[in-house]
Motif scaffolding. Structure first.
Motif, mmCIF file in Angstrom:
data_model
loop_
_atom_site.group_PDB
_atom_site.id
_atom_site.type_symbol
_atom_site.label_atom_id
_atom_site.label_comp_id
_atom_site.label_asym_id
_atom_site.label_seq_id
_atom_site.Cartn_x
_atom_site.Cartn_y
_atom_site.Cartn_z
ATOM 1 N N ILE A 166 1.015 -1.073 0.026
ATOM 2 C CA ILE A 166 -0.421 0.112 -0.278
ATOM 3 C C ILE A 166 1.259 0.957 0.257
ATOM 4 O O ILE A 166 0.152 2.761 -0.105
ATOM 5 C CB ILE A 166 -1.203 -0.108 1.128
ATOM 6 C CG1 ILE A 166 -0.497 -0.033 3.015
ATOM 7 C CG2 ILE A 166 -1.612 -1.212 1.215
ATOM 8 C CD1 ILE A 166 -1.283 0.341 3.672
ATOM 9 N N PHE A 167 1.687 1.537 0.431
ATOM 10 C CA PHE A 167 3.002 2.282 0.148
ATOM 11 C C PHE A 167 3.436 2.419 -1.507
ATOM 12 O O PHE A 167 4.422 4.043 -1.838
ATOM 13 C CB PHE A 167 3.864 2.453 1.512
ATOM 14 C CG PHE A 167 2.944 2.421 3.082
ATOM 15 C CD1 PHE A 167 2.533 3.346 3.303
ATOM 16 C CD2 PHE A 167 3.056 1.048 3.896
ATOM 17 C CE1 PHE A 167 1.948 3.612 4.478
ATOM 18 C CE2 PHE A 167 2.975 1.998 4.781
ATOM 19 C CZ PHE A 167 1.932 2.799 5.473
ATOM 20 N N LEU A 168 3.886 1.434 -1.214
ATOM 21 C CA LEU A 168 5.111 0.990 -2.446
ATOM 22 C C LEU A 168 4.191 1.773 -4.130
ATOM 23 O O LEU A 168 4.650 1.937 -4.502
ATOM 24 C CB LEU A 168 5.309 -0.603 -3.176
ATOM 25 C CG LEU A 168 6.262 -0.510 -2.440
ATOM 26 C CD1 LEU A 168 6.292 -2.180 -2.807
ATOM 27 C CD2 LEU A 168 7.866 -0.174 -2.123
ATOM 28 N N VAL A 169 2.718 1.809 -4.088
ATOM 29 C CA VAL A 169 2.477 1.795 -4.936
ATOM 30 C C VAL A 169 2.017 3.552 -5.468
ATOM 31 O O VAL A 169 1.848 4.540 -6.623
ATOM 32 C CB VAL A 169 0.369 1.572 -5.021
ATOM 33 C CG1 VAL A 169 -0.164 2.478 -3.509
ATOM 34 C CG2 VAL A 169 -0.230 1.939 -5.933
ATOM 35 N N ASN A 170 2.658 4.804 -4.277
ATOM 36 C CA ASN A 170 2.869 5.710 -4.541
ATOM 37 C C ASN A 170 3.756 6.005 -5.072
ATOM 38 O O ASN A 170 4.457 6.847 -5.769
ATOM 39 C CB ASN A 170 2.854 6.578 -2.598
ATOM 40 C CG ASN A 170 1.971 6.340 -2.019
ATOM 41 O OD1 ASN A 170 0.383 6.668 -2.587
ATOM 42 N ND2 ASN A 170 1.723 6.046 -0.792
#
Length: 426
Positions: A166-170
């Motif tokens: 969910i953080f890597l998608v940024n």
């Protein structure tokens, strides 16, 4: 045609940045069970993962506009986006809860840098008022989709690769945004507006200590000490504001009772929305990832479907009807959720939020004294994020008493806000 295409590309890039900022607030909700298991944390730990972001975001929004004016909106925007991308990458590899909370605070600071600066860049890109109005509507529509998409995207990512995803998608979004917003068209001049950093730090301390006191309700001594520190920080903040030549809160703006009422309503709406987004996944531990995201569809679909209708209602009848009806629906939604009617409660709550928020922006900006419309928008966003922080802290702390009291708290807060703000429409 090339210029038009270039402007649209720039606007899309600016809008994607705000989409990323809001997505980070909602995408985390469905990852809570996986995050708690992976980092072996409690409800209070999860509260700080969420509120670490909203505390910094909400408090710093109060002065972020001044920072953008002082150093150039385009520079502040790109710096914020870059830090957000790097912070997100580091968050995905955080080995401990403490480090993750620190990184979430960094993300909140970066998010606060992006939002007011993005509006200033739109004003620079679209100097004609009519075109600017349409551009802001596009910006709001694209970014608002993050609220609707967050739980679904988060659920799919958790199923695919666990909570770090969910953080890597940024990271790829950051690269795209920086590419789409490059160029001289968005270059904004520097200003000489002074920033009162001491008062800003005191504002952050008040919100952080209030959150800590609510999170620590189960530990009386800790809660009392944090509460006392909150009062002290509040006293310092008021003294600094009175002496400041560049106060964090515009006193002219706050003299308007209608504006104060609008800020109260905005805080209550986000209290209910973000509190529910935090609490409900912890009650649905049998549903993980995408399954949990699907549970939230009754709440999030109205965000995609209702705002255009709300805009037409506001244009024809003014902001009063959708705000009043929306607050009643939010109260009813909290009652339904506390009674165990999950789908009905989520649908009614989502409909209430989708009616209130678009109308509320119009109500607050129209009620703001001459020359303070921009400040009014910034303070409204700060009030909303502060409400989100307190909602997660208060409803999460009430969860040990049972699901019903925790969820009913959102109805109580919305009912009180509706009662106290009625003068806004008289």
């Amino acid at each position: 045609m090339t210029v038009l295409r270039s402007s649209r590309t720039r606007l899309l890039g600016i809008s994607l940045a705000y989409f990323m900022v809001l997505l980070d607030m909602t995408v985390l909700s469905v990852a809570e069970p996986d995050l708690a298991e992976s980092l072996r944390t409690s409800i209070s730990g999860l509260q700080w993962v969420t509120t670490g972001y909203t505390v910094a975001f909400g408090a710093l929004l109060l002065s972020a506009g001044a920072v953008a004016d002082r150093y150039g909106a385009d520079r502040v925007f790109r710096a914020g986006v870059t830090v957000f991308g790097v912070g997100s990458l580091l968050s995905s590899f955080a080995p401990t809860l403490s480090l993750l909370v620190v990184l979430r605070v960094v993300l909140g600071v970066a998010a606060a840098a992006c939002v007011p600066a993005s509006l200033a860049m739109i004003a620079r890109l679209y100097p004609i008022p009519a075109e600017r109005t349409r551009a802001v509507a596009t910006w709001a529509a694209i970014s608002g989709a993050a609220v609707a998409a967050g739980p679904i995207i988060g659920g799919a990512l958790v199923d695919l690769a666990g909570w770090p995803a969910i953080f890597l998608v940024n990271v790829p979004i950051t690269v795209v945004v920086l590419g789409m917003t490059a160029g001289p068209e968005l270059r904004c001049p520097r200003g000489d507006r002074r920033i009162d950093w001491a008062a800003q730090a005191a504002a952050c301390a008040v919100l952080a200590l209030t959150t800590d006191a609510l999170v620590a309700i189960g530990s009386p001594l800790h809660a009392v000490l944090s509460g006392a520190a909150t009062v002290l920080a509040g006293f310092v903040f008021v003294r600094l504001e009175k002496r400041s030549s560049a106060p964090v809160l515009n006193p002219v703006l706050l003299r308007s009772g209608e504006v104060r009422a609008g800020l109260l309503v905005g805080g209550a709406v986000n209290f209910a929305l973000n509190g529910c987004l935090f609490v409900i996944p912890l009650l649905l531990r049998q549903d993980h990832g995408l399954a949990a995201g699907i549970v939230f569809l009754p709440l999030t679909l109205p965000f995609a479907l209702i705002p255009p209708l709300t805009g037409r209602i506001v244009a024809r009848y003014g902001p009063r009807p959708p705000i009043l009806v929306g607050m009643v629906l939010l109260t009813a939604g909290g009652v339904a959720l506390s009674a165990g009617a999950l789908s009905l409660g989520l649908a009614v709550t989502g409909l209430g939020v989708a009616l209130v928020l678009p109308a509320l922006v119009t109500a607050v900006v129209n009620a703001a004294p001459e020359g303070t419309a921009g400040a009014a928008g910034g303070v409204l966003n700060a009030a909303r994020q502060s409400g989100a922080t307190l909602g997660v802290a208060a409803m999460g702390s009430a969860l040990p008493l049972g699901a019903a009291p925790a969820l009913l708290l959102s109805a109580v807060v919305c009912a009180i806000a509706l009662a106290l703000s009625r003068k806004m429409y008289q």
